[in-house]
Design a protein around this motif. Structure first.
Motif, PDB file in Angstrom:
ATOM      1  N   PHE A  55       0.546  -1.333  -0.161  1.00 32.40           N
ATOM      2  CA  PHE A  55      -0.450  -0.256  -0.015  1.00 32.40           C
ATOM      3  C   PHE A  55       0.949   1.081   0.049  1.00 32.40           C
ATOM      4  N   SER A  56       1.874   1.292  -0.747  1.00 37.42           N
ATOM      5  CA  SER A  56       2.885   2.184  -0.996  1.00 37.42           C
ATOM      6  C   SER A  56       3.668   2.270  -2.409  1.00 37.42           C
ATOM      7  N   ARG A  74       3.364  17.137  -4.865  1.00 39.49           N
ATOM      8  CA  ARG A  74       1.817  17.546  -3.539  1.00 39.49           C
ATOM      9  C   ARG A  74       0.486  16.924  -4.275  1.00 39.49           C
ATOM     10  N   GLU A  77       0.369  12.790  -3.527  1.00 39.95           N
ATOM     11  CA  GLU A  77       0.477  13.232  -2.794  1.00 39.95           C
ATOM     12  C   GLU A  77      -1.105  13.166  -2.599  1.00 39.95           C
ATOM     13  N   GLU A  78      -1.916  14.458  -2.733  1.00 46.69           N
ATOM     14  CA  GLU A  78      -3.557  14.216  -2.976  1.00 46.69           C
ATOM     15  C   GLU A  78      -4.220  12.851  -3.546  1.00 46.69           C
ATOM     16  N   LEU A  81      -2.939   9.564  -0.996  1.00 52.27           N
ATOM     17  CA  LEU A  81      -3.161   9.381   0.207  1.00 52.27           C
ATOM     18  C   LEU A  81      -5.022   8.699   0.219  1.00 52.27           C
ATOM     19  N   GLY A  84      -5.212   5.164   0.277  1.00 52.61           N
ATOM     20  CA  GLY A  84      -5.251   5.070   1.565  1.00 52.61           C
ATOM     21  C   GLY A  84      -3.719   4.117   0.407  1.00 52.61           C
ATOM     22  N   LEU A  85      -3.337   4.668  -0.554  1.00 48.99           N
ATOM     23  CA  LEU A  85      -1.850   4.844  -0.367  1.00 48.99           C
ATOM     24  C   LEU A  85      -0.698   5.847  -0.025  1.00 48.99           C
ATOM     25  N   SER A  86       0.237   5.606   0.541  1.00 44.06           N
ATOM     26  CA  SER A  86       1.276   5.616   0.521  1.00 44.06           C
ATOM     27  C   SER A  86       3.077   6.634   0.111  1.00 44.06           C
ATOM     28  N   LEU A  88       5.830   7.339  -1.588  1.00 49.59           N
ATOM     29  CA  LEU A  88       7.433   7.051  -0.480  1.00 49.59           C
ATOM     30  C   LEU A  88       7.970   8.133  -1.191  1.00 49.59           C
TER      31      LEU A  88
ATOM     32  N   LEU B  64       4.548  20.256   0.349  1.00 54.67           N
ATOM     33  CA  LEU B  64       5.420  19.280  -0.387  1.00 54.67           C
ATOM     34  C   LEU B  64       5.864  20.053  -1.197  1.00 54.67           C
ATOM     35  N   ASP B  65       5.780  21.345  -2.099  1.00 54.72           N
ATOM     36  CA  ASP B  65       6.114  23.014  -2.313  1.00 54.72           C
ATOM     37  C   ASP B  65       6.074  24.324  -1.848  1.00 54.72           C
ATOM     38  N   PRO B  87      12.467   8.337   5.048  1.00 54.73           N
ATOM     39  CA  PRO B  87      11.356   9.179   5.636  1.00 54.73           C
ATOM     40  C   PRO B  87      10.204   9.006   5.172  1.00 54.73           C
ATOM     41  N   LEU B  88       9.394   9.015   5.311  1.00 54.39           N
ATOM     42  CA  LEU B  88       7.805   9.258   5.170  1.00 54.39           C
ATOM     43  C   LEU B  88       7.446  10.355   5.198  1.00 54.39           C
ATOM     44  N   PHE B  89       7.482  11.313   3.627  1.00 53.81           N
ATOM     45  CA  PHE B  89       6.855  12.369   4.240  1.00 53.81           C
ATOM     46  C   PHE B  89       5.584  12.491   3.393  1.00 53.81           C
ATOM     47  N   SER B  91       2.723  16.355   3.802  1.00 56.53           N
ATOM     48  CA  SER B  91       2.179  17.672   4.231  1.00 56.53           C
ATOM     49  C   SER B  91       0.952  18.170   4.740  1.00 56.53           C
ATOM     50  N   HIS B  93      -0.173  21.749   5.408  1.00 57.95           N
ATOM     51  CA  HIS B  93      -0.632  22.251   5.310  1.00 57.95           C
ATOM     52  C   HIS B  93      -0.426  23.877   6.401  1.00 57.95           C
ATOM     53  N   VAL B 105      -2.128   8.520  10.133  1.00 56.69           N
ATOM     54  CA  VAL B 105      -1.301   8.048   8.784  1.00 56.69           C
ATOM     55  C   VAL B 105       0.228   7.416   9.017  1.00 56.69           C
ATOM     56  N   ARG B 109       1.734   3.325   9.823  1.00 56.18           N
ATOM     57  CA  ARG B 109       2.596   2.927   9.145  1.00 56.18           C
ATOM     58  C   ARG B 109       3.577   2.210  10.325  1.00 56.18           C
TER      59      ARG B 109
END
Lengths: 326, 326
Positions: A55-56, A74, A77-78, A81, A84-86, A88, B64-65, B87-89, B91, B93, B105, B109
DNA sequence: TTGTATGCGTTATCAG
DNA sequence: CTGATAACGCATACAA
């Protein structure tokens, strides 16, 4: 844990968690209640071990501190997430070796898929990675199983920028190029040449100077142009950062922008609209590109054929370019 | 897999992999050979399940930006990756609710630790998180078990910027503030006031205008200053982005920088050196701050007391500020 | 519809 | 020094 709290078996809990099978409504309620009460959150590591998915999804960006890639990240990520996926994120620093190492890190983590933002890896290498796990690549155009490429039309972008200057009456237009081994940069150069040709303006090699996509190289490029006594009334820089550097170089030489020299950039970074003067640029919708890459990955992961299509380039005219006096 | 290829037990393989115990040299060699031959890479998910660690640390960044957080993220990545930690980033906001969700989240994990870059969470919330796993927070000064805070001296930074302008002969110095509920911003304002006071310059509330840390708000702040007919010869903006916006506003009103108005920013973003004119700013070493946060996390994870200390602010004088003409 | 048994890949705890 | 064996938390095949 949750199972015994709800008085059912672990499998049943798993079933309601994943919707794998229909469960008795009462038990379902009991389980949901227990989950809420215990604040239970499934362990992705265990899920990964058992189910073969983590799930990543890995994202090979080129720089963590780039406005362009930042916006793309960005977007990724949007899109990821909420499903349910992260993501990396790792950064390859425009270096094929580093990028390969990044991918190793991601593979070691058993990511479900990999998104590569541009980069220097060969198409072959990319295709190769795609046999192990789904790959989405931004900034290429190639086809392979489990591989989807999204490419922005840099040629057209280069052409738009140049045409804009031509329409303003400029004929001596300098071009500050990007790295020669960078396909995007070459496409922009091709667009520049095509626009020139379409307007019957002879191509002058002396007006093309190399750059490296950062501000300093834009500044140095103008210095070089001036040192070789080139005559020009406009500059098209292959990205905004170089355009900004070029503007500073002009200012240092008392060349006013846009009165004496028009400047057009590429990317339309958020900050470009606040440059002095606000920069005319070719918009490259980084956020959207990132989002689309992620959507394509989602498709790939669902064993579907991605259909994401990249928006075309668009010229944003601001104050750094104006009609040639004369 | 590797075990049987090398003719030993899984435990022994684990031992050479982790250096947990001394192993016969011959067997060790055989195992190393098998690992290389099979291209074996341990599965972090399984290691996590068995060992209770995931070898990943969560990083709550705000955007992130952002050039600033981007540099910090780079510092974090470069400190962590070589130590086998990813690292797991995520954001936040600048939103406490979003940040809390980010942390959920990360906790879901099972990250080994969490680094929080500034943000809007309360100190209490942070301390609370620290009972579950180590926390490093940048931009606060608080103490708690398993919690290390690194804070940059924004007060001194604000003071340095203002003193610089005072030394150049300015006495009517406007201040473009950041968000009022942002501790960093308030500290910078305190520094501004302290410098004024030290120079016996009366504080004039009319010279302080609110901003929101982005270019547009800097631009609007100058508009407001001008609309209220304030007299000023210099501007100190609480960050570079607002300083750039302010410079643009000045240019639009035909106020020359620095001939008519001196401008000083804060952060010293990489791009500020290429602003027109190049921006005087207070350096905030984002990369180093990120790196130090990661180092502190490493200490925490090793059950040691972090001793990382943040470098102090430094004024970088460029062309946007100059001596007041007499 | 549900429970049981088994396995995912690794580490830790024992014996030996 | 090394090998069994259990355990980590969950999903799945299978049986009921």
């Amino acid at each position: 844990m949750v199972a015994q709290a709800a008085g059912v078996s672990a499998s049943t809990v798993s079933r309601v968690l994943n919707g794998t099978a229909v469960v008795n409504e009462e038990k379902k309620q009991a389980i949901d209640a227990a989950i809420a009460r215990l604040g239970f959150v499934p362990n992705p590591a265990a899920r990964g071990l058992a189910g073969g998915r983590t799930f990543s999804v890995g994202v090979v960006t080129q720089a963590l501190d780039s406005p362009f890639y930042g916006a793309a990240m960005r977007g990724i990520e949007e899109a990821l997430l909420p499903r349910g996926l992260s993501p990396l994120f790792v950064s390859g620093h425009w270096n094929a070796v580093t990028e390969a190492r990044c991918i190793s890190v991601l593979q070691a983590r058993r990511v479900d898929g990999i998104i590569v933002l541009t980069g220097r890896l060969t198409d072959e290498a990319l295709k190769n990675y795609a046999v192990t796990q789904p790959v989405v690549v931004l900034g290429r155009s190639l086809k392979a199983p489990h591989l989807y490429a999204l490419s922005f039309d840099n040629f057209l972008g280069g052409r738009l920028a140049t045409e804009h200057l031509i329409q303003l009456g400029h004929r001596r237009i300098a071009f500050i190029a990007g790295d020669a081994d960078h396909p995007d940069a070459n496409e922009r150069l091709r667009g520049y040449r095509a626009a020139l040709e379409a307007a019957s303006i002879p191509f002058d090699e002396g007006l093309v100077v190399p750059g490296e996509y950062h501000e300093l190289s834009g500044l140095l490029a103008v210095d070089r142009l001036l040192a070789t006594h080139q005559r020009f009334t406009a500059i098209f820089a292959a990205n905004d950062q170089m355009a900004v550097g070029a503007a500073l170089a002009c200012q240092r030489r008392s060349l006013r922008v846009p009165e004496d020299i028009s400047i057009v950039g590429f990317d339309d970074l958020p900050t470009s609209q606040y440059a002095i003067p606000p920069l005319t640029s070719v918009e490259q919708p980084a956020y959207e590109l990132g989002r689309l890459s992620a959507m394509a990955m989602l498709q790939l992961l669902a064993d579907a054929e991605p259909t994401e299509v990249v928006p075309g380039p668009r010229l944003v005219a601001r104050e750094s370019s104006r009609r040639l006096k004369g």
